[in-house]
Design a protein around this motif. Structure first.
Motif, PDB file in Angstrom:
ATOM      1  N   ALA A   8      -1.476  -2.558   7.583  1.00  0.00           N
ATOM      2  CA  ALA A   8      -1.516  -3.458   6.427  1.00  0.00           C
ATOM      3  C   ALA A   8      -2.858  -3.395   5.710  1.00  0.00           C
ATOM      4  CB  ALA A   8      -1.220  -4.891   6.865  1.00  0.00           C
ATOM      5  N   GLY A  12      -3.051  -2.373   1.852  1.00  0.00           N
ATOM      6  CA  GLY A  12      -3.666  -3.255   0.856  1.00  0.00           C
ATOM      7  C   GLY A  12      -4.791  -2.576   0.101  1.00  0.00           C
ATOM      8  N   ARG A  15      -3.222  -0.111  -2.320  1.00  0.00           N
ATOM      9  CA  ARG A  15      -2.680  -0.804  -3.489  1.00  0.00           C
ATOM     10  C   ARG A  15      -3.801  -1.210  -4.437  1.00  0.00           C
ATOM     11  NH1 ARG A  15      -0.461  -5.714  -1.597  1.00  0.00           N
ATOM     12  NH2 ARG A  15      -2.440  -6.697  -2.041  1.00  0.00           N
ATOM     13  N   TYR A  16      -4.873  -1.769  -3.906  1.00  0.00           N
ATOM     14  CA  TYR A  16      -5.987  -2.226  -4.722  1.00  0.00           C
ATOM     15  C   TYR A  16      -6.605  -1.058  -5.506  1.00  0.00           C
ATOM     16  CZ  TYR A  16     -10.579  -4.017  -5.979  1.00  0.00           C
ATOM     17  OH  TYR A  16     -11.707  -4.367  -6.672  1.00  0.00           O
ATOM     18  N   GLY A  68       1.507  -4.039   3.330  1.00  0.00           N
ATOM     19  CA  GLY A  68       0.254  -4.259   2.609  1.00  0.00           C
ATOM     20  C   GLY A  68       0.231  -3.590   1.249  1.00  0.00           C
ATOM     21  N   TYR A  69       0.948  -2.489   1.122  1.00  0.00           N
ATOM     22  CA  TYR A  69       0.962  -1.699  -0.115  1.00  0.00           C
ATOM     23  C   TYR A  69       1.787  -2.383  -1.211  1.00  0.00           C
ATOM     24  CZ  TYR A  69       2.017   2.275  -3.201  1.00  0.00           C
ATOM     25  OH  TYR A  69       2.176   3.097  -4.274  1.00  0.00           O
ATOM     26  N   THR A  71       3.753  -5.523  -3.165  1.00  0.00           N
ATOM     27  CA  THR A  71       3.213  -6.850  -3.450  1.00  0.00           C
ATOM     28  C   THR A  71       4.210  -7.735  -4.186  1.00  0.00           C
ATOM     29  OG1 THR A  71       1.491  -8.037  -4.612  1.00  0.00           O
ATOM     30  CG2 THR A  71       1.983  -5.849  -5.439  1.00  0.00           C
TER      31      THR A  71
END
Length: 116
Positions: A8, A12, A15-16, A68-69, A71
């Protein structure tokens, strides 16, 4: 449980960084970064969950990284913002395309993943 948290964290971060990159390269009032991340995440999760991967990898990559990716919360907040700004056509397009293409991408991922 550590495996899920580890995945995760990297999901995350991915993704950010991808969101920052897409916003810099593609200026738009439409929330393209979240849309593209969620559609690609649906596709990849479909592949992962239909493949014959070890449960360790499903936890690491499916539950962890993809959790985590993608959203869902950002997607919902962006919908509310479009509504608050009376961007009803964009809101309708975002909802229809996100759910429609998300389901299609997941289905295609399942079809592809079942061949591995």
């Amino acid at each position: 449980m550590f495996v899920v948290g580890f995945g995760a964290a990297f999901g995350g971060m991915t993704r950010y960084l991808l969101t920052l990159y897409l916003k810099k390269k593609w200026e738009s009032d439409f929330p393209w970064p979240t849309f593209l991340i969620n559609i690609s995440g649906s596709f990849l999760l479909g592949i992962l969950l239909s493949s014959n991967l070890a449960s360790f990898l499903v936890l690491l990559l499916g539950t962890g990284f993809m959790g985590g990716y993608t959203t869902f919360s950002t997607f919902k907040v962006e919908n509310i913002e479009l509504y608050r700004h009376k961007e009803y056509k964009k809101l309708a397009a975002y909802l229809i395309f996100s759910y429609g293409f998300g389901l299609l991408a997941a289905y295609l991922g399942v079809l592809l993943g079942s061949h591995f």
